[in-house]
Design a protein around this motif. Sequence first.
Motif, PDB file in Angstrom:
ATOM      1  N   ARG A  48       8.099 -33.264  -2.139  1.00 21.68           N
ATOM      2  CA  ARG A  48       9.284 -33.796  -2.826  1.00 21.68           C
ATOM      3  C   ARG A  48       9.150 -33.636  -4.332  1.00 21.68           C
ATOM      4  O   ARG A  48      10.110 -33.289  -5.013  1.00 21.68           O
ATOM      5  N   GLU A  49       7.961 -33.881  -4.865  1.00 24.02           N
ATOM      6  CA  GLU A  49       7.738 -33.701  -6.298  1.00 24.02           C
ATOM      7  C   GLU A  49       7.939 -32.247  -6.688  1.00 24.02           C
ATOM      8  O   GLU A  49       8.539 -31.945  -7.711  1.00 24.02           O
ATOM      9  N   ARG A  50       7.446 -31.323  -5.876  1.00 20.44           N
ATOM     10  CA  ARG A  50       7.546 -29.893  -6.195  1.00 20.44           C
ATOM     11  C   ARG A  50       8.953 -29.347  -6.009  1.00 20.44           C
ATOM     12  O   ARG A  50       9.250 -28.268  -6.468  1.00 20.44           O
ATOM     13  N   ARG A  51       9.818 -30.091  -5.315  1.00 23.30           N
ATOM     14  CA  ARG A  51      11.188 -29.632  -5.103  1.00 23.30           C
ATOM     15  C   ARG A  51      12.025 -29.762  -6.365  1.00 23.30           C
ATOM     16  O   ARG A  51      13.138 -29.261  -6.423  1.00 23.30           O
ATOM     17  N   ASP A  52      11.523 -30.427  -7.376  1.00 21.25           N
ATOM     18  CA  ASP A  52      12.257 -30.561  -8.627  1.00 21.25           C
ATOM     19  C   ASP A  52      12.450 -29.166  -9.215  1.00 21.25           C
ATOM     20  O   ASP A  52      11.495 -28.443  -9.454  1.00 21.25           O
ATOM     21  N   PRO A  53      13.701 -28.743  -9.442  1.00 18.33           N
ATOM     22  CA  PRO A  53      13.961 -27.393  -9.950  1.00 18.33           C
ATOM     23  C   PRO A  53      13.246 -27.085 -11.261  1.00 18.33           C
ATOM     24  O   PRO A  53      12.877 -25.949 -11.523  1.00 18.33           O
ATOM     25  N   VAL A  54      13.015 -28.090 -12.090  1.00 18.45           N
ATOM     26  CA  VAL A  54      12.328 -27.867 -13.356  1.00 18.45           C
ATOM     27  C   VAL A  54      10.902 -27.367 -13.104  1.00 18.45           C
ATOM     28  O   VAL A  54      10.370 -26.539 -13.833  1.00 18.45           O
ATOM     29  N   TYR A  55      10.306 -27.859 -12.049  1.00 14.77           N
ATOM     30  CA  TYR A  55       8.942 -27.485 -11.707  1.00 14.77           C
ATOM     31  C   TYR A  55       8.820 -25.987 -11.419  1.00 14.77           C
ATOM     32  O   TYR A  55       7.811 -25.374 -11.690  1.00 14.77           O
ATOM     33  N   TRP A  56       9.877 -25.415 -10.871  1.00 16.73           N
ATOM     34  CA  TRP A  56       9.830 -24.015 -10.442  1.00 16.73           C
ATOM     35  C   TRP A  56      10.418 -23.040 -11.453  1.00 16.73           C
ATOM     36  O   TRP A  56      10.438 -21.844 -11.202  1.00 16.73           O
ATOM     37  N   LEU A  59      13.442 -20.941 -10.141  1.00 10.78           N
ATOM     38  CA  LEU A  59      13.197 -20.389  -8.812  1.00 10.78           C
ATOM     39  C   LEU A  59      13.653 -21.418  -7.788  1.00 10.78           C
ATOM     40  O   LEU A  59      13.218 -22.560  -7.821  1.00 10.78           O
ATOM     41  N   GLU A  60      14.546 -21.015  -6.910  1.00 12.82           N
ATOM     42  CA  GLU A  60      14.980 -21.929  -5.867  1.00 12.82           C
ATOM     43  C   GLU A  60      13.971 -21.902  -4.741  1.00 12.82           C
ATOM     44  O   GLU A  60      13.580 -20.846  -4.257  1.00 12.82           O
ATOM     45  N   VAL A  61      13.540 -23.075  -4.323  1.00 13.83           N
ATOM     46  CA  VAL A  61      12.603 -23.185  -3.211  1.00 13.83           C
ATOM     47  C   VAL A  61      13.410 -23.618  -1.993  1.00 13.83           C
ATOM     48  O   VAL A  61      13.925 -24.727  -1.960  1.00 13.83           O
ATOM     49  N   PRO A  62      13.518 -22.732  -1.006  1.00 15.77           N
ATOM     50  CA  PRO A  62      14.322 -23.097   0.153  1.00 15.77           C
ATOM     51  C   PRO A  62      13.670 -24.229   0.936  1.00 15.77           C
ATOM     52  O   PRO A  62      12.449 -24.384   0.937  1.00 15.77           O
ATOM     53  N   GLU A  63      14.505 -25.017   1.574  1.00 15.06           N
ATOM     54  CA  GLU A  63      13.975 -26.078   2.420  1.00 15.06           C
ATOM     55  C   GLU A  63      13.124 -25.454   3.512  1.00 15.06           C
ATOM     56  O   GLU A  63      13.317 -24.306   3.903  1.00 15.06           O
ATOM     57  N   GLY A  64      12.183 -26.207   3.988  1.00 14.52           N
ATOM     58  CA  GLY A  64      11.308 -25.700   5.039  1.00 14.52           C
ATOM     59  C   GLY A  64       9.905 -25.452   4.538  1.00 14.52           C
ATOM     60  O   GLY A  64       8.972 -25.372   5.324  1.00 14.52           O
ATOM     61  N   TRP A  65       9.710 -25.339   3.237  1.00  9.57           N
ATOM     62  CA  TRP A  65       8.384 -25.178   2.662  1.00  9.57           C
ATOM     63  C   TRP A  65       7.786 -26.559   2.410  1.00  9.57           C
ATOM     64  O   TRP A  65       8.453 -27.429   1.868  1.00  9.57           O
ATOM     65  N   VAL A  66       6.531 -26.737   2.827  1.00 11.68           N
ATOM     66  CA  VAL A  66       5.864 -28.021   2.652  1.00 11.68           C
ATOM     67  C   VAL A  66       4.477 -27.772   2.068  1.00 11.68           C
ATOM     68  O   VAL A  66       3.714 -26.950   2.585  1.00 11.68           O
ATOM     69  N   LEU A  67       4.162 -28.486   1.009  1.00 13.07           N
ATOM     70  CA  LEU A  67       2.839 -28.403   0.390  1.00 13.07           C
ATOM     71  C   LEU A  67       1.865 -29.201   1.251  1.00 13.07           C
ATOM     72  O   LEU A  67       2.023 -30.413   1.399  1.00 13.07           O
ATOM     73  N   ILE A  68       0.852 -28.531   1.835  1.00 11.30           N
ATOM     74  CA  ILE A  68      -0.054 -29.204   2.765  1.00 11.30           C
ATOM     75  C   ILE A  68      -1.475 -29.356   2.222  1.00 11.30           C
ATOM     76  O   ILE A  68      -2.305 -30.016   2.852  1.00 11.30           O
ATOM     77  N   GLY A  69      -1.769 -28.744   1.080  1.00  8.29           N
ATOM     78  CA  GLY A  69      -3.112 -28.891   0.539  1.00  8.29           C
ATOM     79  C   GLY A  69      -3.271 -28.165  -0.773  1.00  8.29           C
ATOM     80  O   GLY A  69      -2.367 -27.486  -1.250  1.00  8.29           O
ATOM     81  N   ASP A  70      -4.463 -28.332  -1.354  1.00  9.97           N
ATOM     82  CA  ASP A  70      -4.778 -27.632  -2.598  1.00  9.97           C
ATOM     83  C   ASP A  70      -6.278 -27.411  -2.674  1.00  9.97           C
ATOM     84  O   ASP A  70      -7.002 -27.702  -1.727  1.00  9.97           O
ATOM     85  N   ASN A  71      -6.716 -26.889  -3.808  1.00 12.49           N
ATOM     86  CA  ASN A  71      -8.151 -26.690  -3.992  1.00 12.49           C
ATOM     87  C   ASN A  71      -8.687 -27.514  -5.163  1.00 12.49           C
ATOM     88  O   ASN A  71      -9.833 -27.365  -5.554  1.00 12.49           O
ATOM     89  N   GLY A  72      -7.849 -28.344  -5.742  1.00 16.33           N
ATOM     90  CA  GLY A  72      -8.263 -29.164  -6.859  1.00 16.33           C
ATOM     91  C   GLY A  72      -8.313 -28.428  -8.187  1.00 16.33           C
ATOM     92  O   GLY A  72      -8.607 -29.010  -9.217  1.00 16.33           O
ATOM     93  N   GLN A  73      -8.017 -27.138  -8.168  1.00  9.52           N
ATOM     94  CA  GLN A  73      -8.040 -26.325  -9.384  1.00  9.52           C
ATOM     95  C   GLN A  73      -6.654 -25.771  -9.733  1.00  9.52           C
ATOM     96  O   GLN A  73      -6.533 -24.925 -10.604  1.00  9.52           O
ATOM     97  N   GLY A  74      -5.629 -26.210  -9.006  1.00  3.71           N
ATOM     98  CA  GLY A  74      -4.269 -25.764  -9.286  1.00  3.71           C
ATOM     99  C   GLY A  74      -3.692 -24.823  -8.245  1.00  3.71           C
ATOM    100  O   GLY A  74      -2.486 -24.621  -8.187  1.00  3.71           O
ATOM    101  N   ASP A  75      -4.547 -24.229  -7.422  1.00 11.20           N
ATOM    102  CA  ASP A  75      -4.046 -23.390  -6.326  1.00 11.20           C
ATOM    103  C   ASP A  75      -3.583 -24.305  -5.197  1.00 11.20           C
ATOM    104  O   ASP A  75      -4.108 -25.411  -5.031  1.00 11.20           O
ATOM    105  N   GLU A  76      -2.615 -23.848  -4.422  1.00 14.12           N
ATOM    106  CA  GLU A  76      -2.029 -24.700  -3.395  1.00 14.12           C
ATOM    107  C   GLU A  76      -1.907 -23.971  -2.065  1.00 14.12           C
ATOM    108  O   GLU A  76      -1.849 -22.743  -2.016  1.00 14.12           O
ATOM    109  N   TRP A  77      -1.851 -24.760  -1.019  1.00 11.76           N
ATOM    110  CA  TRP A  77      -1.640 -24.277   0.344  1.00 11.76           C
ATOM    111  C   TRP A  77      -0.296 -24.802   0.826  1.00 11.76           C
ATOM    112  O   TRP A  77      -0.046 -26.001   0.780  1.00 11.76           O
TER     113      TRP A  77
END
Length: 154
Positions: A48-56, A59-77
Amino acid sequence: MTAPGGPDDGADPVAIDETRLRALPSAAAELSGDVTAFDVRRAVDETRERRDPVYWVDLEVPEGWVLIGDNGQGDEWWLGPRDDVWFFDHTNGERAPDRFTPMHLSVTEWLVVGHLLGAAEDVDEPDDAAISRLHAGLDAISPELSERWPYDLG
């Protein structure tokens, strides 16, 4: 239908199908240095935080994408709309579609990879045989995964 938007733009919160996240752990867990898996609540909150258009940045992020993890260094899964795990490399610049790499893994397979990497990290001084076993383990989970893994495996 829920209007897209971020936490501060007055829009309704993003609807996330939590049934797609059943395989996530009951609590966020660092499985390895490269994989921290979120629990369902954190995955929903982070998404929900990443869905903020300012964050992207346009870039429009279509619904259906879910952030499920990271590596603690800024990379995301990310879990894609077709329930496949994608890697997002933050070091390449702005958030854009070409920064995402398909890993060709389900959430369950990704979790197994995280545990496998964690076990490999526990080896004090990995030799060629240990590195070969890691590559073979990754490739057993998904063909050629060791070649497309986004980090150096040694």
